[in-house]
Design an enzyme around this catalytic site. Structure first.
Site, PDB file in Angstrom:
ATOM      1  N   LYS A 206       0.839  -1.211   0.000  1.00  0.00           N
ATOM      2  CA  LYS A 206       0.000   0.000   0.000  1.00  0.00           C
ATOM      3  C   LYS A 206       0.864   1.248   0.000  1.00  0.00           C
ATOM      4  CE  LYS A 206      -4.112  -1.859   2.228  1.00  0.00           C
ATOM      5  NZ  LYS A 206      -5.058  -1.724   3.337  1.00  0.00           N
TER       6      LYS A 206
ATOM      7  N   LYS B 151      -4.409 -10.654  -6.874  1.00  0.00           N
ATOM      8  CA  LYS B 151      -5.569 -10.808  -5.993  1.00  0.00           C
ATOM      9  C   LYS B 151      -6.726  -9.908  -6.448  1.00  0.00           C
ATOM     10  CE  LYS B 151      -5.449  -8.670  -2.033  1.00  0.00           C
ATOM     11  NZ  LYS B 151      -5.142  -8.159  -0.692  1.00  0.00           N
TER      12      LYS B 151
ATOM     13  N   LYS C 201     -10.473  -4.333  -4.022  1.00  0.00           N
ATOM     14  CA  LYS C 201     -11.326  -3.145  -4.142  1.00  0.00           C
ATOM     15  C   LYS C 201     -10.559  -2.005  -4.790  1.00  0.00           C
ATOM     16  CE  LYS C 201     -13.229  -3.960   0.371  1.00  0.00           C
ATOM     17  NZ  LYS C 201     -12.940  -3.524   1.724  1.00  0.00           N
TER      18      LYS C 201
HETATM   19  P1  TYM Z   1     -10.206  -6.202   3.940  1.00  0.00           P
HETATM   20  O1  TYM Z   1     -11.261  -5.200   4.154  1.00  0.00           O
HETATM   21  O2  TYM Z   1      -9.128  -5.918   2.956  1.00  0.00           O
HETATM   22  O3  TYM Z   1     -10.834  -7.590   3.519  1.00  0.00           O
HETATM   23  C1  TYM Z   1     -11.873  -8.176   4.271  1.00  0.00           C
HETATM   24  C2  TYM Z   1     -11.803  -9.688   4.230  1.00  0.00           C
HETATM   25  O4  TYM Z   1     -11.844 -10.151   2.879  1.00  0.00           O
HETATM   26  C3  TYM Z   1     -10.723 -10.988   2.628  1.00  0.00           C
HETATM   27  N1  TYM Z   1     -10.293 -10.790   1.235  1.00  0.00           N
HETATM   28  C4  TYM Z   1     -10.122 -11.783   0.363  1.00  0.00           C
HETATM   29  N2  TYM Z   1     -10.265 -13.114   0.490  1.00  0.00           N
HETATM   30  C5  TYM Z   1     -10.044 -13.872  -0.616  1.00  0.00           C
HETATM   31  N3  TYM Z   1      -9.667 -13.358  -1.821  1.00  0.00           N
HETATM   32  C6  TYM Z   1      -9.501 -12.026  -1.991  1.00  0.00           C
HETATM   33  N4  TYM Z   1      -9.158 -11.537  -3.173  1.00  0.00           N
HETATM   34  C7  TYM Z   1      -9.727 -11.171  -0.861  1.00  0.00           C
HETATM   35  N5  TYM Z   1      -9.683  -9.828  -0.672  1.00  0.00           N
HETATM   36  C8  TYM Z   1     -10.023  -9.616   0.610  1.00  0.00           C
HETATM   37  C9  TYM Z   1      -9.654 -10.518   3.607  1.00  0.00           C
HETATM   38  O5  TYM Z   1      -8.688 -11.515   3.835  1.00  0.00           O
HETATM   39  C10 TYM Z   1     -10.481 -10.212   4.830  1.00  0.00           C
HETATM   40  O6  TYM Z   1     -10.757 -11.379   5.567  1.00  0.00           O
HETATM   41  N6  TYM Z   1      -7.242  -5.580   7.854  1.00  0.00           N
HETATM   42  C11 TYM Z   1      -8.478  -6.183   7.444  1.00  0.00           C
HETATM   43  C12 TYM Z   1      -9.687  -5.691   8.219  1.00  0.00           C
HETATM   44  C13 TYM Z   1      -9.567  -5.864   9.689  1.00  0.00           C
HETATM   45  C14 TYM Z   1      -9.681  -7.098  10.388  1.00  0.00           C
HETATM   46  C15 TYM Z   1      -9.510  -6.757  11.761  1.00  0.00           C
HETATM   47  C16 TYM Z   1      -9.915  -8.432  10.002  1.00  0.00           C
HETATM   48  C17 TYM Z   1      -9.334  -4.889  10.591  1.00  0.00           C
HETATM   49  N7  TYM Z   1      -9.294  -5.434  11.859  1.00  0.00           N
HETATM   50  C18 TYM Z   1      -9.558  -7.761  12.747  1.00  0.00           C
HETATM   51  C19 TYM Z   1      -9.972  -9.401  10.989  1.00  0.00           C
HETATM   52  C20 TYM Z   1      -9.787  -9.076  12.339  1.00  0.00           C
HETATM   53  C21 TYM Z   1      -8.697  -5.820   5.987  1.00  0.00           C
HETATM   54  O7  TYM Z   1      -8.216  -4.840   5.493  1.00  0.00           O
HETATM   55  O8  TYM Z   1      -9.549  -6.620   5.329  1.00  0.00           O
END
Ligand code: TYM
Length: 341
Positions: A113, A204, A207
């Protein structure tokens, strides 16, 4: 007997896509019945890169509506907004003071990022995984169901918990055998943990990809789904197969079909072994429309009922607060803070 506890969250930055669904939400829905689930919108994380203040609150409601539309039942699971509980920020600060800087410099997502931000990388972006550790450890979950890309952040969370327990006492002050902070396990399913871009099977689905055609949003209309699958990248080979490293798009599209149609891998492999792309694409499109249409309809109904959504989030905050405030108090006691007068 108390049910095992789950915690997970998603950043409210735009529409949720099939990666978020197959990597995370779908698994929460499947686990909901036997677990005590805490699911939140990570809005404090969403401001670690430049954001539009006019959209933030709306995006939070969109994610909440998507959780419910996908099958999260607010009567069974606790759905809440991260920033509504100051305990997240407060615990993150306390963890900042015990986390070595070089642990954060290793984080792959930060590096990825940061490259995109150029010179405007915020301290918050670097600090992001410490806040994530606070999000998790406040609720003492047994499991954290996430996609593959969060694995390193969960390892860091475990390291922070171990370090905190080591510095401030392995035993809880309550005198039980529990450590001060419970060390959770990541829960990463094999299939769907890394859904790839429709335009490039080695990247991957994300968004932040500038091309909308690279991803399937959960709220895409049937026409848009059809267009995206029609245009998605394939290869010149006839006959479809899983697990061929030279055919990443083929593996990804077959996996989507397998997961959304609910069929076993062997069945899909056998049924698609002799298909050409011209036969497979309509099959995948139909499956996507069938699976996602009810989600889209329910999502739109929820977004039209803000009062209901806000009621869910108010109730979620209160339930979450009963757990989070106890953990924060325990942590502050262990660190020796003076009690509020
Ligand atoms: P975020 O918002 O990027 O993504 C949310 C969830 O979606 C999963 N994910 C994917 N899984 C499979 N293939 C993909 N292409 C893909 N893109 C996203 C992510 O692995 C995630 O499970 N840092 C985290 C948010 C967060 C969080 C937490 C998660 C903040 N605090 C505490 C768990 C526990 C994030 O940015 O996810």
């Amino acid at each position: 007997m108390a049910q095992p506890r789950l915690l997970s969250g998603i950043q409210p930055t735009g529409n949720l896509h099939l990666g978020n669904y197959l990597g995370a939400i779908r698994n929460w829905v499947n686990l909901q019945a036997g677990h005590d689930c805490y699911l939140f919108m990570a809005d404090l994380h969403a401001v670690t890169v430049p954001h539009d203040p006019a959209l933030l609150a709306h995006n939070v409601r969109k994610v909440a509506a998507t959780y419910i539309a996908c099958g999260i039942d607010p009567q069974v699971s606790t759905i809440f907004v991260q920033s509504h509980l100051p305990a997240h920020s407060e615990l993150a600060w306390l963890f900042n003071c015990i986390t070595p800087l070089n642990w954060l410099e290793r984080m792959i997502q930060f590096k990825e990022k940061a490259v995109k931000q150029g010179e405007n990388v915020s301290v918050g972006l670097q600090n992001y995984p410490v806040l994530q550790a606070a999000d998790i450890l406040l609720y003492e979950p047994d499991f954290v169901p996430v996609g593959e890309d969060q694995k390193q952040h969960l390892e860091l969370t475990r390291d922070i918990a171990h370090r905190f327990n080591h510095l401030f006492g392995e035993k809880s002050p309550k005198g039980s055998d529990q450590p001060l902070l419970k060390v959770p396990e990541p829960l990463i399913q094999k299939a769907g943990a890394r859904v790839m871009s429709l335009s490039d099977g080695s990247k991957k689905m994300s968004k932040s990809d500038p091309s909308e055609l690279s991803r399937i949003d959960l709220t895409d209309s049937p026409e848009l789904l059809q267009k995206k699958i029609k245009k998605c990248r394939t290869d010149p080979q006839r006959g479809l197969e899983f697990d061929n490293p030279d055919r990443p798009e083929c593996h990804n599209l077959l996996t989507l079909y397998m997961l959304l149609s609910g069929q076993a891998k062997d069945t899909v492999a056998a049924d698609c072994a002799d298909l050409g792309w011209g036969q497979f694409k309509p099959l995948l499109t139909e499956t996507l429309i069938e699976h996602l249409s009810p989600i889209r309809v329910q999502y739109e109904a929820l977004m039209a009922d803000t009062d209901y959504l806000d009621g869910v989030l108010r109730q979620g905050r209160d339930r979450a607060n009963t757990v989070a405030s106890l953990t924060l108090e325990r942590v502050k006691n262990a660190m020796g803070f003076m009690k509020p007068l």
